[in-house]
Design an enzyme around this catalytic site. Structure first.
Site, PDB file in Angstrom:
ATOM      1  N   HIS A   1      12.451  10.970  -5.425  1.00 31.68           N
ATOM      2  CA  HIS A   1      12.261   9.968  -4.800  1.00 31.68           C
ATOM      3  C   HIS A   1      12.342  10.067  -3.519  1.00 31.68           C
ATOM      4  O   HIS A   1      11.590   9.507  -2.494  1.00 31.68           O
ATOM      5  CB  HIS A   1      13.745   9.169  -5.390  1.00 31.68           C
ATOM      6  CG  HIS A   1      14.050   7.901  -4.438  1.00 31.68           C
ATOM      7  ND1 HIS A   1      14.019   6.625  -5.202  1.00 31.68           N
ATOM      8  CD2 HIS A   1      14.455   7.548  -3.350  1.00 31.68           C
ATOM      9  CE1 HIS A   1      14.309   5.752  -4.324  1.00 31.68           C
ATOM     10  NE2 HIS A   1      14.593   6.427  -3.215  1.00 31.68           N
ATOM     11  N   GLU A   2      13.282  11.093  -2.946  1.00 23.71           N
ATOM     12  CA  GLU A   2      13.243  11.370  -1.470  1.00 23.71           C
ATOM     13  C   GLU A   2      12.021  11.891  -0.865  1.00 23.71           C
ATOM     14  O   GLU A   2      11.613  11.583   0.243  1.00 23.71           O
ATOM     15  CB  GLU A   2      14.517  12.140  -1.140  1.00 23.71           C
ATOM     16  CG  GLU A   2      15.995  11.625  -1.712  1.00 23.71           C
ATOM     17  CD  GLU A   2      16.109  10.320  -0.990  1.00 23.71           C
ATOM     18  OE1 GLU A   2      15.711   9.869  -0.113  1.00 23.71           O
ATOM     19  OE2 GLU A   2      17.007   9.608  -1.443  1.00 23.71           O
TER      20      GLU A   2
ATOM     21  N   HIS B   1       9.855   9.188   0.115  1.00 22.93           N
ATOM     22  CA  HIS B   1       9.908   8.742   1.553  1.00 22.93           C
ATOM     23  C   HIS B   1       9.474   9.525   2.518  1.00 22.93           C
ATOM     24  O   HIS B   1       8.850   9.301   3.632  1.00 22.93           O
ATOM     25  CB  HIS B   1      11.491   8.474   1.709  1.00 22.93           C
ATOM     26  CG  HIS B   1      12.243   7.386   0.812  1.00 22.93           C
ATOM     27  ND1 HIS B   1      11.731   6.203   0.777  1.00 22.93           N
ATOM     28  CD2 HIS B   1      13.308   7.526   0.057  1.00 22.93           C
ATOM     29  CE1 HIS B   1      12.402   5.336   0.126  1.00 22.93           C
ATOM     30  NE2 HIS B   1      13.561   6.112  -0.275  1.00 22.93           N
TER      31      HIS B   1
ATOM     32  N   TRP C   1      11.173  -2.254  -4.122  1.00 30.79           N
ATOM     33  CA  TRP C   1      11.294  -3.544  -3.810  1.00 30.79           C
ATOM     34  C   TRP C   1      11.328  -3.917  -2.579  1.00 30.79           C
ATOM     35  O   TRP C   1      11.407  -4.868  -2.214  1.00 30.79           O
ATOM     36  CB  TRP C   1      12.791  -3.826  -4.498  1.00 30.79           C
ATOM     37  CG  TRP C   1      13.758  -3.416  -3.544  1.00 30.79           C
ATOM     38  CD1 TRP C   1      14.591  -3.874  -2.683  1.00 30.79           C
ATOM     39  CD2 TRP C   1      14.588  -2.021  -3.873  1.00 30.79           C
ATOM     40  NE1 TRP C   1      15.506  -2.978  -2.124  1.00 30.79           N
ATOM     41  CE2 TRP C   1      15.514  -1.840  -2.905  1.00 30.79           C
ATOM     42  CE3 TRP C   1      14.299  -0.850  -4.569  1.00 30.79           C
ATOM     43  CZ2 TRP C   1      16.186  -0.722  -2.926  1.00 30.79           C
ATOM     44  CZ3 TRP C   1      14.916   0.463  -4.603  1.00 30.79           C
ATOM     45  CH2 TRP C   1      15.904   0.326  -3.824  1.00 30.79           C
TER      46      TRP C   1
ATOM     47  N   ASP D   1       6.503  -3.326  -0.405  1.00 32.04           N
ATOM     48  CA  ASP D   1       6.458  -1.782   0.021  1.00 32.04           C
ATOM     49  C   ASP D   1       5.221  -1.446   0.368  1.00 32.04           C
ATOM     50  O   ASP D   1       4.785  -0.155   0.662  1.00 32.04           O
ATOM     51  CB  ASP D   1       6.846  -0.935  -1.438  1.00 32.04           C
ATOM     52  CG  ASP D   1       5.924  -1.277  -2.685  1.00 32.04           C
ATOM     53  OD1 ASP D   1       5.099  -2.252  -2.479  1.00 32.04           O
ATOM     54  OD2 ASP D   1       6.092  -0.660  -3.513  1.00 32.04           O
TER      55      ASP D   1
ATOM     56  N   VAL E   1       2.363  -1.416  -1.101  1.00 29.62           N
ATOM     57  CA  VAL E   1       1.506  -1.049  -2.004  1.00 29.62           C
ATOM     58  C   VAL E   1       1.023  -2.085  -2.979  1.00 29.62           C
ATOM     59  O   VAL E   1       1.748  -2.902  -3.417  1.00 29.62           O
ATOM     60  CB  VAL E   1       2.237  -0.055  -2.686  1.00 29.62           C
ATOM     61  CG1 VAL E   1       1.233   0.762  -3.963  1.00 29.62           C
ATOM     62  CG2 VAL E   1       2.667   1.314  -2.028  1.00 29.62           C
TER      63      VAL E   1
ATOM     64  N   ASP F   1      17.606   9.075 -13.816  1.00 33.15           N
ATOM     65  CA  ASP F   1      16.483   9.955 -13.921  1.00 33.15           C
ATOM     66  C   ASP F   1      15.746   9.781 -15.180  1.00 33.15           C
ATOM     67  O   ASP F   1      14.327  10.098 -15.185  1.00 33.15           O
ATOM     68  CB  ASP F   1      16.969  11.553 -13.751  1.00 33.15           C
ATOM     69  CG  ASP F   1      17.447  11.817 -12.258  1.00 33.15           C
ATOM     70  OD1 ASP F   1      17.577  10.911 -11.505  1.00 33.15           O
ATOM     71  OD2 ASP F   1      17.567  13.013 -11.961  1.00 33.15           O
TER      72      ASP F   1
END
Length: 312
Positions: free
Chosen positions: A224-225, A228, A236, A245, A247, A283
């Protein structure tokens, strides 16, 4: 493009107190502290959309939520390999995680970003055709270990000041250090200060073996990070239905999802892509990046891109 770096609306988010990722909070703080950062972020967004549009064709059908409206054609970068430095900062023996735990995290990153994760089949049939091999891989270049009596580091980049990133223009720097406050991790978006570039993750959410804590013991916090770090936003869009987002192939939603949501989970008159790595689910319930997210990540490695120097 308007004000695309908005303050996260925690008051309206479902379960907003359980904000496990503080990347947007950190970004908004940096935008306030550095007046020139907004222009840099705007320029990245402009270049990203221009590149995707130039390589793509109009989407036919589908319920995208804005953000370019293209289905990109393959680029010519090939598999992008990112060299990784890990800084283990520990105040006790548990936090001094093993080399095996570090290796397990690199394995998860490679599996998730190359769509080789064993749970890829868990993606719902509605979205399985959008699941992408991002053609981004990771290799461990070195590990640094630092004993420090600080029990929790927070999200003000203090751990990076204590142990600065090593060649951040060409390497992804990861600090494995206890953040505190129930926060799993936070990342810096492209074009932030080189002095703070990289990702911070609490040790119990890093990797899949050793000192790990369920339900975030599958290495997906880092997936996830790093998303970013490679310019992906939360699924969201950190706002309500009209905020996205950027996309095209990820449906609109109005807040994060938690735990393991049932399918379908409907918000903003469409089914949420709850299994996307950029949501807040457990996860074991994450399993995909989308083709649109792949395009967005890879755009920053193009000539002149914000992370193009990593290819040299």
């Amino acid at each position: 493009m308007g004000d695309f770096y908005l303050t996260t609306d925690d008051n309206q988010a479902r379960g907003g107190a359980n904000d496990k990722c503080h990347s947007m909070k950190v970004l908004n703080r940096q935008l306030k502290e550095n007046p020139g950062l907004y222009k840099k972020m705007y320029d990245i967004e402009y270049a990203t959309r221009k590149l995707i549009a130039a390589k793509g064709k109009p989407v036919k059908g589908g319920g995208g939520n804005g953000g370019g409206g293209t289905t990109p054609e393959p680029d010519n970068l090939g598999v992008v390999n990112i060299a990784v430095y890990v800084h283990v900062v520990y105040s006790n023996s548990q936090q001094n995680i093993s080399n095996a735990q570090i290796a397990s995290q690199i394995t998860v990153l490679n599996a998730d970003f190359r769509k080789q994760n064993s749970d890829a089949g868990n993606t719902s049939s509605e979205f399985s055709g959008l699941a992408a091999d991002s053609e981004i891989s990771f290799s461990l270049a070195g590990t640094f270990r630092h004993s420090n009596s600080t029990s929790s580091w927070g999200t003000n980049n203090a751990v990076k000041s204590a142990y600065p990133p090593v060649t951040p223009a060409t390497h992804l720097n990861i600090w494995v250090a206890n953040i505190g406050g129930g926060i799993l991790g936070y990342a810096q978006f492209p074009r932030g200060s080189s002095a703070t570039d990289g990702v911070v993750c609490s040790p119990q959410y890093f990797g899949t073996t050793g000192y790990v804590s369920a339900p975030f013991n599958g290495g997906r916090t880092m997936t996830h990070e790093v998303g970013h770090y490679l310019n992906l936003r939360h699924i969201w869009g950190d706002g309500r239905c009209r905020q996205d987002d950027f996309v095209a192939d990820t449906p609109s939603s109005d807040a994060p999802n938690y735990g393991c949501p049932s399918y379908p989970t409907v918000n903003c008159k469409s089914n949420d892509m709850t299994m996307n790595y950029m949501d807040y689910t457990d996860d074991t319930c994450m399993s995909m990046f989308s083709e649109g997210q792949k395009s967005r990540m890879r755009a920053i490695f193009a000539v002149g891109g914000s992370r193009a120097s990593m290819l040299n």
